[in-house]
Enzyme design. Sequence first.
Site, mmCIF file in Angstrom:
data_model
loop_
_atom_site.group_PDB
_atom_site.id
_atom_site.type_symbol
_atom_site.label_atom_id
_atom_site.label_comp_id
_atom_site.label_asym_id
_atom_site.label_seq_id
_atom_site.Cartn_x
_atom_site.Cartn_y
_atom_site.Cartn_z
ATOM 1 N N GLU A 1 -6.128 9.286 1.306
ATOM 2 C CA GLU A 1 -5.827 8.366 0.072
ATOM 3 C C GLU A 1 -6.918 8.605 -0.658
ATOM 4 O OE1 GLU A 1 -4.131 4.823 2.470
ATOM 5 O OE2 GLU A 1 -6.171 4.499 2.625
ATOM 6 N N SER B 1 -0.265 3.825 -2.752
ATOM 7 C CA SER B 1 0.989 3.323 -3.526
ATOM 8 C C SER B 1 2.237 3.579 -2.940
ATOM 9 C CB SER B 1 0.983 3.662 -4.976
ATOM 10 O OG SER B 1 -0.232 2.876 -5.476
ATOM 11 N N GLY C 1 -3.238 0.870 -4.367
ATOM 12 C CA GLY C 1 -2.857 -0.508 -5.032
ATOM 13 C C GLY C 1 -2.725 -0.323 -6.378
ATOM 14 N N ASN D 1 -0.839 -0.871 6.771
ATOM 15 C CA ASN D 1 -2.344 -1.372 6.665
ATOM 16 C C ASN D 1 -2.108 -2.791 6.165
ATOM 17 O OD1 ASN D 1 -4.740 -2.241 6.320
ATOM 18 N ND2 ASN D 1 -5.308 -0.355 4.874
ATOM 19 N N LYS E 1 -4.388 -5.091 5.892
ATOM 20 C CA LYS E 1 -5.500 -5.348 5.011
ATOM 21 C C LYS E 1 -5.828 -7.075 5.617
ATOM 22 C CE LYS E 1 -4.987 -2.065 1.378
ATOM 23 N NZ LYS E 1 -5.321 -1.391 0.262
ATOM 24 N N GLU F 1 -12.150 1.086 1.077
ATOM 25 C CA GLU F 1 -12.393 -0.524 0.681
ATOM 26 C C GLU F 1 -13.535 -0.896 1.875
ATOM 27 O OE1 GLU F 1 -8.629 -2.507 1.395
ATOM 28 O OE2 GLU F 1 -8.059 -1.574 -0.413
ATOM 29 N N HIS G 1 -11.707 3.399 5.925
ATOM 30 C CA HIS G 1 -11.003 2.988 4.677
ATOM 31 C C HIS G 1 -11.862 2.710 3.187
ATOM 32 C CE1 HIS G 1 -8.200 0.928 1.873
ATOM 33 N NE2 HIS G 1 -7.245 1.407 2.450
HETATM 34 P P1 PGA Z 1 -1.354 0.698 -0.948
HETATM 35 O O1 PGA Z 1 -2.615 0.698 0.068
HETATM 36 O O2 PGA Z 1 -0.252 1.453 -0.366
HETATM 37 O O3 PGA Z 1 -1.261 -0.691 -1.461
HETATM 38 O O4 PGA Z 1 -1.785 1.254 -2.118
HETATM 39 C C1 PGA Z 1 -2.904 1.939 0.982
HETATM 40 C C2 PGA Z 1 -4.268 1.756 1.610
HETATM 41 O O5 PGA Z 1 -5.100 0.961 1.070
HETATM 42 O O6 PGA Z 1 -3.938 1.859 2.829
#
Ligand code: PGA
Length: 258
Positions: free
Chosen positions: A164, A209, A170, A10, A12, A95, A93
Amino acid sequence: MSAAKLVIGNWKMNGSASQVRAFANLAACEWPGCEAALCVPYPLLPAAQMAFGATPLRWGAQDCSAEDDGAFTGEVSARMIREFGARYVIVGHSERRAGHAETDGQIVGKVQHALAAGLTPIVCVGEKAEERDGEQTAMVLRRQLLQLVRALGRDLGSIVIAYEPVWAIGSGDAAAPGMIDHTLGFIADMLTFHAGSSASAVRILYGGSVNPRNAEAILSRKPVAGVLVGSAALAPADFMDICKAAARCSTPATSDAT
Ligand code: PGA
């Protein structure tokens, strides 16, 4: 059924056309047992189609509209995404749930449009830190999934779910493998309870992560059908290392005839 592990990147709001090409150069070889895709920002879909078409790497987007077309300024439909050869679209997601106030109902609409356009939706679910601390994880996951399960019926088997935990995204701290097992098991049981046999085809990923150092420990867990990777999917070498770990962790495909 193939037991290949799925590795979805992803990006982003990151990346560029030259970064897409850098991935294509590294992705020329195939790892049996790993199915990999990068979900890129919309403007990079043409570059992904051009660069990844000749590689084993697939591509996708990070959201789609819950509408077909019309007066929805700034929205992008699933059909438009599919026109660029995309196979996947991330939906719901955290976010987007947080920053764009997406509701479970809107997410159901997006998933239905993605399926109708021929895309595989990757539906993200997961609890926030305070919900985990309040022992509300099961309740949150049930709320995020129930409407979807009821709306999809037999189509449920065509989606991918990514667990997730919001607190892991993150943070540099992935959930512990034992906890991932437990939560993915809960999701699988819940789907089976409400949807019966169509639930068995649903692939459930872990995200939050994941990096080249912890990928193998996570991917080797039986309930983990793959991983959704954010920041570690921006560096070609890291992403490829995760793909190699996925290939090592896959189980041999079983024949559908048996
Ligand atoms: P990350 O993000 O691997 O940087 O924790 C995962 C995601 O938001 O899908």
